[in-house]
Design a protein around this motif. Structure first.
Motif, PDB file in Angstrom:
ATOM      1  N   VAL A  22      83.570  66.855  56.305  1.00 13.55           N
ATOM      2  CA  VAL A  22      82.297  67.064  56.991  1.00 13.55           C
ATOM      3  C   VAL A  22      82.509  67.798  58.310  1.00 13.55           C
ATOM      4  CG1 VAL A  22      80.354  65.914  58.114  1.00 13.55           C
ATOM      5  CG2 VAL A  22      81.193  65.075  55.932  1.00 13.55           C
ATOM      6  N   VAL A  23      83.467  67.325  59.095  1.00 11.79           N
ATOM      7  CA  VAL A  23      83.711  67.918  60.408  1.00 11.79           C
ATOM      8  C   VAL A  23      84.202  69.355  60.278  1.00 11.79           C
ATOM      9  CG1 VAL A  23      85.110  67.759  62.507  1.00 11.79           C
ATOM     10  CG2 VAL A  23      84.155  65.682  61.483  1.00 11.79           C
ATOM     11  N   ALA A  24      85.184  69.575  59.399  1.00  9.20           N
ATOM     12  CA  ALA A  24      85.728  70.925  59.230  1.00  9.20           C
ATOM     13  C   ALA A  24      84.656  71.891  58.741  1.00  9.20           C
ATOM     14  CB  ALA A  24      86.907  70.896  58.256  1.00  9.20           C
ATOM     15  N   SER A  25      83.874  71.478  57.750  1.00 11.18           N
ATOM     16  CA  SER A  25      82.838  72.353  57.204  1.00 11.18           C
ATOM     17  C   SER A  25      81.746  72.627  58.231  1.00 11.18           C
ATOM     18  CB  SER A  25      82.225  71.723  55.946  1.00 11.18           C
ATOM     19  OG  SER A  25      83.202  71.520  54.961  1.00 11.18           O
ATOM     20  N   GLY A  26      81.344  71.590  58.957  1.00 14.48           N
ATOM     21  CA  GLY A  26      80.303  71.770  59.961  1.00 14.48           C
ATOM     22  C   GLY A  26      80.729  72.700  61.076  1.00 14.48           C
TER      23      GLY A  26
END
Length: 368
Positions: A22-26
């Motif tokens: 989630v963090v990397a994609s966001g």
């Protein structure tokens, strides 16, 4: 069997696997959007680096339902649950059931795999194939039927109804919803209640509703910022409300708050739980209500102040964050008891003198 039905345990395991994605994609989406990137649909020509970052981030977000479904199935049924869990999540993503469908599909897959492992009997020569082929294949067939025809469509309908409801809210209804979500996100400083609010916000983000994500980000930063401001306010009015140890903890909690880590407040809350919880919850609720009412959106689910430029109204977000933090600080400054000079260096001195341990004289005791 009862141990396998621990819903919270399996959900938390899945979240731990999902959060890095989630963090990397966001952040990829945020960096790509800030540099002018767009989602690519054709790859037969030239394209820019910002567009590749945005596209990769969007693709990563599309993996959330399969990842959380597979992670829950793995937590319940170990390795035989991974493959059918991924397939259940892919079905959920493609039919529009999204994050919620992925979670439910993960639980159903895990329980189906457990039942197959326990009750399906095979010849001795096929025992080696059971965990590698037979169980995953049967589980995939069963879950494909359940997700396509039984539980998938009701989830799609419920998700669409919730999305339409959130998009249709106006004025006071939006403020109330943001207040409830913000209060939940700050209530237990990263605990189970916070995780429920976080899961809901992340699920809405996958459906294209970005306002709850902004509330979650704000409410996660209000406690450390509010506590830090209360220390500053108390010093300005010459009223000591924290011990030296608590002041040292505040100096750690503040930078943690910048990157949206709420847990730095826990050592301060442990000393004065009720006052700290009330102050942080009220401040986060008001800040979250303002954020929701002002229509602030966050395309990124984590990152603290570093993702504010990616929001649609970064200045309004900072104002809402400041208001929530100041309210928390004022409540703490007014509600917390004054710390004496002796207790400042040694908190144990706060005990009343009459609470000192009594000495017991055993000289007169006789044993016949």
């Amino acid at each position: 069997m009862l141990k396998k039905l621990q819903l919270k345990k399996h959900a938390m395991t899945a979240i731990s696997y999902m959060l890095p994605l989630v963090v990397a994609s966001g952040l990829l989406i945020a960096i790509g959007n800030l540099t002018g990137g767009q989602v690519l649909t054709k790859f037969n020509g030239g394209y820019s680096i910002p567009s590749t970052l945005t596209t990769l981030g969007v693709w990563g977000m599309g993996l959330l339902a399969p990842v959380i479904s597979a992670a829950i199935a793995y937590s319940i049924a170990d390795r035989p649950g991974i493959a059918p869990g991924l397939l259940s999540g892919i079905i959920s993503y493609n039919i529009g059931a999204g994050f919620l469908g992925g979670m439910l599909g993960g639980f159903l897959t895990g329980w189906v795999v457990l039942a197959l492992v326990r009750y399906v009997k095979v010849p001795k020569w096929a025992e080696g194939l059971k965990p590698m082929m037979i169980v995953p294949l049967l589980a995939a067939l069963i879950m494909s039927f359940l997700m396509f025809f039984a539980v998938g469509q009701p989830i799609v309908a419920a998700t669409n109804a919730l999305t339409d409801f959130l998009n249709s809210m106006k004025g006071s209804a939006r403020f109330l919803f943001g207040s409830i979500l913000g209060g939940m996100a700050a209530f237990d400083f990263g605990g189970p209640v916070n995780k429920v609010a976080s899961l809901f916000a992340d699920g809405m983000l996958l459906q294209g509703v970005q306002q709850p994500e902004a509330v979650k980000v704000l409410a996660s930063m209000v406690p450390p910022f509010g506590v830090s401001l209360s220390w500053v306010f108390a010093r300005l009015i010459h009223r000591r409300i924290y011990t030296k140890r608590e002041e040292d903890n505040i100096k750690i909690a503040f930078p943690m708050g910048i990157v949206m880590i709420t847990e730095g407040v826990i050592p301060i809350a442990a000393v004065d739980l009720i006052r700290v919880v009330i102050s942080c919850t009220v401040g986060a609720a008001i800040g979250g209500g303002l954020s929701m009412a002002w229509g602030i959106k966050s395309p990124v689910p984590s990152g603290g102040l570093f993702i504010v430029p990616a929001m649609n109204r970064p200045v309004m977000f900072v104002i809402a964050l400041l208001i929530g933090s100041v309210i928390t600080a004022l409540l703490l400054t007014l509600m917390k008891k004054k710390v004496s000079d002796a207790a400042y260096d040694n908190p144990a001195d706060e005990l009343e003198d009459d609470e000192e341990e009594e000495t017991v004289d055993l000289d007169d005791i006789k044993i016949d």
